[in-house]
Motif scaffolding. Sequence first.
Motif, mmCIF file in Angstrom:
data_model
loop_
_atom_site.group_PDB
_atom_site.id
_atom_site.type_symbol
_atom_site.label_atom_id
_atom_site.label_comp_id
_atom_site.label_asym_id
_atom_site.label_seq_id
_atom_site.Cartn_x
_atom_site.Cartn_y
_atom_site.Cartn_z
ATOM 1 N N MET A 1 -36.730 54.428 89.711
ATOM 2 C CA MET A 1 -37.333 54.082 88.576
ATOM 3 C C MET A 1 -37.239 55.076 87.222
ATOM 4 O O MET A 1 -37.423 54.797 86.062
ATOM 5 C CB MET A 1 -38.642 53.561 88.777
ATOM 6 C CG MET A 1 -38.888 52.388 89.715
ATOM 7 S SD MET A 1 -38.009 50.765 88.974
ATOM 8 C CE MET A 1 -36.455 50.977 89.829
ATOM 9 N N LEU A 2 -37.663 56.458 87.837
ATOM 10 C CA LEU A 2 -37.770 57.341 86.692
ATOM 11 C C LEU A 2 -36.573 57.784 86.321
ATOM 12 O O LEU A 2 -36.361 58.065 84.983
ATOM 13 C CB LEU A 2 -38.472 58.662 87.384
ATOM 14 C CG LEU A 2 -40.229 58.549 87.507
ATOM 15 C CD1 LEU A 2 -40.610 59.776 88.595
ATOM 16 C CD2 LEU A 2 -40.784 58.821 86.257
ATOM 17 N N GLY A 3 -35.444 57.640 86.935
ATOM 18 C CA GLY A 3 -34.037 58.128 86.535
ATOM 19 C C GLY A 3 -33.694 56.767 85.496
ATOM 20 O O GLY A 3 -33.105 57.433 84.474
ATOM 21 N N ALA A 4 -34.204 55.656 85.725
ATOM 22 C CA ALA A 4 -33.768 54.586 84.569
ATOM 23 C C ALA A 4 -34.560 54.882 83.554
ATOM 24 O O ALA A 4 -34.012 54.731 82.234
ATOM 25 C CB ALA A 4 -34.050 53.162 85.182
ATOM 26 N N MET A 5 -35.781 55.174 83.723
ATOM 27 C CA MET A 5 -36.852 55.577 82.370
ATOM 28 C C MET A 5 -36.302 56.668 81.566
ATOM 29 O O MET A 5 -36.202 56.462 80.290
ATOM 30 C CB MET A 5 -38.149 55.454 82.869
ATOM 31 C CG MET A 5 -39.087 56.210 81.651
ATOM 32 S SD MET A 5 -40.680 56.548 82.499
ATOM 33 C CE MET A 5 -41.264 57.545 80.985
ATOM 34 N N HIS A 6 -35.983 57.919 82.329
ATOM 35 C CA HIS A 6 -35.536 58.947 81.425
ATOM 36 C C HIS A 6 -33.848 58.801 80.964
ATOM 37 O O HIS A 6 -33.417 59.535 80.116
ATOM 38 C CB HIS A 6 -35.861 60.140 82.384
ATOM 39 C CG HIS A 6 -37.254 60.428 82.471
ATOM 40 N ND1 HIS A 6 -37.932 61.227 81.385
ATOM 41 C CD2 HIS A 6 -38.183 60.479 83.511
ATOM 42 C CE1 HIS A 6 -38.983 61.223 81.753
ATOM 43 N NE2 HIS A 6 -39.298 60.792 82.961
ATOM 44 N N GLY A 7 -33.178 57.891 81.949
ATOM 45 C CA GLY A 7 -32.132 57.409 81.284
ATOM 46 C C GLY A 7 -31.863 56.886 79.982
ATOM 47 O O GLY A 7 -31.202 57.201 79.024
ATOM 48 N N ALA A 8 -33.049 56.274 79.829
ATOM 49 C CA ALA A 8 -33.096 55.388 78.394
ATOM 50 C C ALA A 8 -33.440 56.402 77.451
ATOM 51 O O ALA A 8 -32.839 56.254 76.245
ATOM 52 C CB ALA A 8 -34.271 54.476 78.669
ATOM 53 N N TYR A 9 -33.939 57.563 77.650
ATOM 54 C CA TYR A 9 -34.452 58.476 76.702
ATOM 55 C C TYR A 9 -32.982 59.249 76.463
ATOM 56 O O TYR A 9 -32.683 59.439 75.234
ATOM 57 C CB TYR A 9 -35.233 59.749 77.407
ATOM 58 C CG TYR A 9 -35.706 60.770 76.575
ATOM 59 C CD1 TYR A 9 -36.520 60.797 75.845
ATOM 60 C CD2 TYR A 9 -34.845 61.997 76.502
ATOM 61 C CE1 TYR A 9 -37.083 61.828 74.701
ATOM 62 C CE2 TYR A 9 -35.069 62.908 75.958
ATOM 63 C CZ TYR A 9 -36.282 63.026 74.936
ATOM 64 O OH TYR A 9 -36.374 64.123 73.961
ATOM 65 N N GLY A 10 -32.182 59.296 77.466
ATOM 66 C CA GLY A 10 -31.081 60.101 77.063
ATOM 67 C C GLY A 10 -30.077 59.149 76.308
ATOM 68 O O GLY A 10 -29.292 59.556 75.515
ATOM 69 N N LEU A 11 -30.056 57.722 76.610
ATOM 70 C CA LEU A 11 -29.436 57.043 75.861
ATOM 71 C C LEU A 11 -29.808 57.092 74.398
ATOM 72 O O LEU A 11 -28.826 56.835 73.274
ATOM 73 C CB LEU A 11 -29.557 55.658 76.390
ATOM 74 C CG LEU A 11 -28.741 54.404 75.683
ATOM 75 C CD1 LEU A 11 -27.201 54.576 75.984
ATOM 76 C CD2 LEU A 11 -28.870 52.920 76.342
#
Length: 521
Positions: free
Chosen positions: A241-251
């Motif tokens: 879940m944190l990977g998806a959340m911070h992946g959105a930051y990277g996006l």
Amino acid sequence: MSSHAFSAFINVEPSSSSGEEHAVPIAPQKAVSRVYHSVPQEHTPAPLELDNLQWGKKLKGPDVTESGYPTPSGAQTPSGFQTPRSPNDLEMSRAPSPINEEDGVDVTQSFSNPPMNRFRMVSVCLLNFGNGLGDAAPGALIPYMEKHYNIGYAIVSLIFVTNAVGYILAAFLVDAIRARFGRAKTLMFAEAMMSVGYVAIVCTPPFPVVVAAFFLLGLGEATNLAMGNVFAANLHNGTKMLGAMHGAYGLGGTIGPLMATAMVTSGHLIWSRYYLLVLAVTLSNLAFAGWSFWHYEAESGQPLLDTVQRVASQTQNGLPQTKQPGQFAGMAKAFKSKTVMLGALFIFCYQGAEVSISGWVISFLIATRHGNPSAVGYVSAGFWAGITLGRFLLSHPAHKIGEKVFVYGMVIGAAIFELLVWQVPNVIGDAVAIAFVGLLLGPVYPCATVVFSRAIPRKEQVSGLGVISAFGSSGGAVAPFTTGILAQAAGTFVLHPIAIGLFGAMLIIWFCLPNIRKRTE
């Protein structure tokens, strides 16, 4: 021996009235009525106790009566008895036992349970996406800001300083605001602060106003980041879940430099017009976050837990305490935690390296590698694209291998590729190496957040992770500002020794963290 022989031992008494029928024995009345749900009943049975279970409440542990005081676990309050109304009455009946980690097992929420968590997870991803749009753009816009205001590296670096001040101030406010107004209004407050800052920047004001606007951006970003980290880390499979959340930051960090460079170079727009895009995203997030988190406390059972904890803290041996903890008690306790302090230092170094690379690599390629500004402006997007892929693709393997071990490999690999950027005098080679640095750094933040959340008690996570996010993220201002000062005096190549030194400090701090066993709930 015949049956007649036994008749001598048997005395049969005739009934008193031959006309009366024998009375049928009546079974004794049940002391406690029972309801078996597999057997049809004359009346509608009361709902099962599990039917009333809310997410976030204890499977074991004390119930709470109407008066707000806990009753013995598993006991029911009969309708004919009066519920204790004061701490003294409670002491005469049974001493209260506060809810803590040892009293029972928390019901771990997941992405789909309760169903509203789907929208909440999307909301925190969009919040982080907006943060990425705002954080990644200065790297591509700094050369144009310097030209517009006729300033140098040292002056333009002030935007990072005030951004850090906003992050630090949020550490003192986020838990108190959340406890007073709830998560929905806290997130709406954060997005409102960011909207005010973006409106000021879009108007292309004098540079001191821009510097002040970045303070509001830091305050809002730190607040929604702390709220998002706590929410995602406590879901089932928190690393993913944190990977998806911070992946959105990277996006957002990938799209931001692309849009900013295209608008300034191809669209021939002034640098500040880019923030119209970020302002629109922020206003959308304000409405969506408020809607999705509006009933969060009611669904998670937070008011019940807060009531029991408040009663337990106000009573000791049945007597009220005159001294009550203040709003900042949780944060003061967080500062005494070894995990929180080491976590803040780790994120300080991580954010410092990440923002320094993103903010100054383009200036390095222009000044030292003599790259074309209209072309190298996209290198920053490659760095953020690597971070995005790393968070989406490597967070799951990190969960399988173990976050503690996985981070060592990622940080060492990032340091090696950063050394290649420093030593290889080729713009294309440097751009590829920078992308790999982002790829390896991507899963570090979510993995670290999972490790920190396991070490911090559940009721202290908002304050603990808030301190880590706020004070740690201030490294994203101190390191870029230091890089700008040194670049003004010695040259932009100082970016690389600073970044590599921060990677080394991360490894030392990570080694000092205690080994935390994985939660089983």
